[in-house]
Design an enzyme around this catalytic site. Structure first.
Site, short mmCIF file in Angstrom:
data_model
loop_
_atom_site.label_atom_id
_atom_site.label_comp_id
_atom_site.label_asym_id
_atom_site.label_seq_id
_atom_site.Cartn_x
_atom_site.Cartn_y
_atom_site.Cartn_z
N GLY A 1 0.83 -1.20 0.00
CA GLY A 1 0.00 0.00 0.00
C GLY A 1 0.86 1.25 0.00
O GLY A 1 2.04 1.21 0.37
N GLN B 1 3.17 9.93 1.54
CA GLN B 1 4.46 9.27 1.31
C GLN B 1 5.13 9.76 0.03
O GLN B 1 6.33 9.56 -0.16
CB GLN B 1 4.29 7.75 1.24
CG GLN B 1 3.91 7.13 2.58
CD GLN B 1 3.79 5.63 2.47
OE1 GLN B 1 2.75 5.11 2.06
NE2 GLN B 1 4.86 4.92 2.80
N HIS C 1 -1.53 6.73 7.92
CA HIS C 1 -0.65 7.70 7.24
C HIS C 1 -1.37 9.02 6.98
O HIS C 1 -0.76 10.08 7.03
CB HIS C 1 -0.19 7.14 5.88
CG HIS C 1 1.06 6.31 5.94
ND1 HIS C 1 2.25 6.77 6.45
CD2 HIS C 1 1.32 5.05 5.50
CE1 HIS C 1 3.17 5.82 6.34
NE2 HIS C 1 2.64 4.77 5.77
N CYS D 1 6.93 -0.59 6.21
CA CYS D 1 6.46 0.61 5.54
C CYS D 1 7.50 1.03 4.51
O CYS D 1 8.70 1.00 4.78
CB CYS D 1 6.26 1.72 6.57
SG CYS D 1 5.69 3.27 5.85
N LEU D 2 7.03 1.43 3.32
CA LEU D 2 7.95 1.86 2.27
C LEU D 2 8.76 3.09 2.71
O LEU D 2 9.83 3.34 2.16
CB LEU D 2 7.18 2.17 0.98
CG LEU D 2 6.52 0.96 0.30
CD1 LEU D 2 5.62 1.42 -0.82
CD2 LEU D 2 7.58 -0.01 -0.22
N HIS E 1 -3.05 0.59 8.22
CA HIS E 1 -1.73 1.22 8.12
C HIS E 1 -1.79 2.46 7.22
O HIS E 1 -1.29 3.53 7.58
CB HIS E 1 -0.74 0.19 7.57
CG HIS E 1 0.64 0.70 7.31
ND1 HIS E 1 1.74 0.30 8.04
CD2 HIS E 1 1.12 1.57 6.39
CE1 HIS E 1 2.82 0.93 7.58
NE2 HIS E 1 2.47 1.69 6.58
N GLU E 2 -2.42 2.33 6.06
CA GLU E 2 -2.45 3.45 5.10
C GLU E 2 -3.35 4.58 5.60
O GLU E 2 -3.05 5.75 5.41
CB GLU E 2 -2.92 2.97 3.72
CG GLU E 2 -2.05 1.89 3.08
CD GLU E 2 -0.57 2.20 3.06
OE1 GLU E 2 -0.18 3.39 3.00
OE2 GLU E 2 0.23 1.24 3.13
NI NI Z 1 3.54 2.96 5.35
#
Ligand code: NI
Length: 157
Positions: free
Chosen positions: A46, A51, A134, A88-89, A130-131
Protein backbone atom coordinates in the site's frame (compact mmCIF):
# COMPACT_ATOMS: atom_id res chain seq x y z
CA UNK A 1 7.60 10.06 -15.29
CA UNK A 2 4.94 8.27 -13.31
CA UNK A 3 7.20 6.99 -10.57
CA UNK A 4 7.26 9.33 -7.61
CA UNK A 5 9.90 9.53 -4.93
CA UNK A 6 8.89 7.87 -1.66
CA UNK A 7 9.71 10.02 1.35
CA UNK A 8 11.32 8.48 4.38
CA UNK A 9 10.40 8.79 8.03
CA UNK A 10 12.33 11.97 8.75
CA UNK A 11 10.28 13.95 6.26
CA UNK A 12 7.75 16.27 7.97
CA UNK A 13 5.10 15.43 5.35
CA UNK A 14 4.73 12.00 6.96
CA UNK A 15 3.72 13.50 10.26
CA UNK A 16 0.92 15.80 9.19
CA UNK A 17 -2.84 15.41 8.90
CA UNK A 18 -3.93 15.27 5.27
CA UNK A 19 -6.80 17.29 3.83
CA UNK A 20 -9.82 15.74 2.11
CA UNK A 21 -9.90 15.63 -1.67
CA UNK A 22 -12.51 18.03 -3.02
CA UNK A 23 -11.65 18.14 -6.73
CA UNK A 24 -12.01 14.93 -8.70
CA UNK A 25 -10.06 16.18 -11.65
CA UNK A 26 -7.16 15.20 -13.89
CA UNK A 27 -4.66 16.19 -11.24
CA UNK A 28 -6.14 13.58 -8.88
CA UNK A 29 -6.21 10.95 -11.65
CA UNK A 30 -2.54 11.60 -12.40
CA UNK A 31 -1.71 11.30 -8.70
CA UNK A 32 -3.59 7.98 -8.49
CA UNK A 33 -1.93 6.64 -11.66
CA UNK A 34 1.50 7.65 -10.41
CA UNK A 35 0.88 6.17 -6.96
CA UNK A 36 -0.18 2.86 -8.50
CA UNK A 37 2.90 2.80 -10.69
CA UNK A 38 5.11 3.73 -7.74
CA UNK A 39 3.52 1.01 -5.59
CA UNK A 40 3.99 -1.63 -8.29
CA UNK A 41 7.64 -0.72 -8.71
CA UNK A 42 8.28 -0.69 -4.97
CA UNK A 43 6.88 -4.16 -4.39
CA UNK A 44 4.88 -2.86 -1.43
CA UNK A 45 1.26 -3.54 -0.50
CA UNK A 46 0.00 0.00 0.00
CA UNK A 47 0.95 3.62 -0.48
CA UNK A 48 -0.52 6.82 0.92
CA UNK A 49 -0.30 10.23 -0.75
CA UNK A 50 1.76 11.86 2.04
CA UNK A 51 4.46 9.27 1.31
CA UNK A 52 4.95 10.98 -2.04
CA UNK A 53 4.65 14.44 -0.48
CA UNK A 54 0.99 15.12 -1.24
CA UNK A 55 -1.01 16.00 1.88
CA UNK A 56 -4.36 14.74 0.62
CA UNK A 57 -6.51 11.81 1.75
CA UNK A 58 -5.59 9.38 -1.04
CA UNK A 59 -4.44 5.77 -0.70
CA UNK A 60 -3.75 2.84 -3.01
CA UNK A 61 -3.79 -0.75 -1.76
CA UNK A 62 -2.83 -3.95 -3.55
CA UNK A 63 -5.41 -6.51 -2.44
CA UNK A 64 -3.64 -9.30 -4.31
CA UNK A 65 -6.27 -9.18 -7.02
CA UNK A 66 -5.99 -5.54 -7.98
CA UNK A 67 -4.77 -2.18 -6.79
CA UNK A 68 -7.71 -0.30 -5.33
CA UNK A 69 -7.92 3.47 -5.20
CA UNK A 70 -9.32 4.94 -1.98
CA UNK A 71 -10.09 8.65 -1.90
CA UNK A 72 -11.19 10.18 1.41
CA UNK A 73 -11.32 6.72 3.04
CA UNK A 74 -12.58 5.98 6.53
CA UNK A 75 -12.95 2.80 8.55
CA UNK A 76 -16.56 1.67 8.72
CA UNK A 77 -16.15 -1.39 10.85
CA UNK A 78 -13.47 -3.71 12.14
CA UNK A 79 -13.50 -7.13 13.73
CA UNK A 80 -11.13 -9.78 15.01
CA UNK A 81 -7.50 -9.32 15.69
CA UNK A 82 -4.15 -10.11 14.13
CA UNK A 83 -0.70 -9.60 15.55
CA UNK A 84 2.41 -9.67 13.44
CA UNK A 85 5.18 -7.90 11.59
CA UNK A 86 4.46 -4.78 9.63
CA UNK A 87 6.68 -2.64 7.44
CA UNK A 88 6.46 0.61 5.54
CA UNK A 89 7.95 1.86 2.27
CA UNK A 90 8.96 5.00 4.18
CA UNK A 91 11.00 2.94 6.65
CA UNK A 92 12.94 0.55 4.45
CA UNK A 93 14.30 -2.54 6.16
CA UNK A 94 12.46 -1.98 9.45
CA UNK A 95 9.61 -4.13 10.72
CA UNK A 96 7.58 -3.84 13.88
CA UNK A 97 5.05 -6.01 15.66
CA UNK A 98 1.64 -4.39 15.35
CA UNK A 99 -1.81 -5.47 16.50
CA UNK A 100 -4.50 -4.82 13.88
CA UNK A 101 -8.07 -5.98 13.25
CA UNK A 102 -8.33 -9.13 11.15
CA UNK A 103 -11.20 -7.71 9.09
CA UNK A 104 -11.65 -4.06 8.16
CA UNK A 105 -14.36 -2.43 6.07
CA UNK A 106 -13.62 0.92 4.53
CA UNK A 107 -15.79 3.52 2.89
CA UNK A 108 -14.15 5.67 0.24
CA UNK A 109 -14.68 7.59 -2.97
CA UNK A 110 -13.40 6.47 -6.33
CA UNK A 111 -11.55 8.76 -8.74
CA UNK A 112 -14.85 10.20 -9.92
CA UNK A 113 -16.17 10.92 -6.45
CA UNK A 114 -18.56 7.96 -6.19
CA UNK A 115 -18.80 6.40 -2.73
CA UNK A 116 -18.28 2.68 -2.24
CA UNK A 117 -17.49 0.24 0.56
CA UNK A 118 -14.88 -2.48 0.55
CA UNK A 119 -14.00 -5.28 2.97
CA UNK A 120 -10.46 -6.46 3.58
CA UNK A 121 -9.14 -9.44 5.49
CA UNK A 122 -5.76 -10.29 6.95
CA UNK A 123 -3.00 -8.49 5.02
CA UNK A 124 -5.51 -6.24 3.25
CA UNK A 125 -7.16 -5.28 6.57
CA UNK A 126 -3.73 -4.59 8.04
CA UNK A 127 -2.87 -2.46 5.03
CA UNK A 128 -6.13 -0.46 5.17
CA UNK A 129 -5.39 0.45 8.79
CA UNK A 130 -1.73 1.22 8.12
CA UNK A 131 -2.45 3.45 5.10
CA UNK A 132 -5.35 5.28 6.77
CA UNK A 133 -3.04 6.02 9.71
CA UNK A 134 -0.65 7.70 7.24
CA UNK A 135 -3.41 10.17 6.36
CA UNK A 136 -3.40 11.30 9.98
CA UNK A 137 0.37 11.50 10.15
CA UNK A 138 0.72 8.26 12.11
CA UNK A 139 3.58 5.87 11.38
CA UNK A 140 3.39 2.19 12.38
CA UNK A 141 6.27 2.84 14.77
CA UNK A 142 3.85 4.90 16.86
CA UNK A 143 1.39 2.02 17.26
CA UNK A 144 3.73 -0.98 17.31
CA UNK A 145 4.85 -2.94 20.35
CA UNK A 146 8.47 -3.09 19.24
CA UNK A 147 10.78 -3.48 16.26
CA UNK A 148 11.66 -6.98 15.12
CA UNK A 149 15.21 -7.85 16.13
CA UNK A 150 17.92 -8.62 13.57
CA UNK A 151 17.68 -12.26 14.62
CA UNK A 152 13.95 -12.34 14.01
CA UNK A 153 14.43 -10.66 10.63
CA UNK A 154 17.09 -13.19 9.61
CA UNK A 155 14.93 -16.14 10.59
CA UNK A 156 12.28 -14.79 8.21
CA UNK A 157 9.80 -13.08 10.53
NI1 NI B 1 3.54 2.96 5.35
Amino acid sequence: MGIRKILTDKDPALHKTCKPVTDFNERLWKLLDDMKETLKESGGVGLAAPQVGILRRVVVVDTGEEIVELVNPSLLETSGEQYGPEGCLSLPGKYGLVKRPNVASVRAQDRNGNWFALDGEELTARCFCHELDHLDGIMFTEVMDRFLTDEELESGE
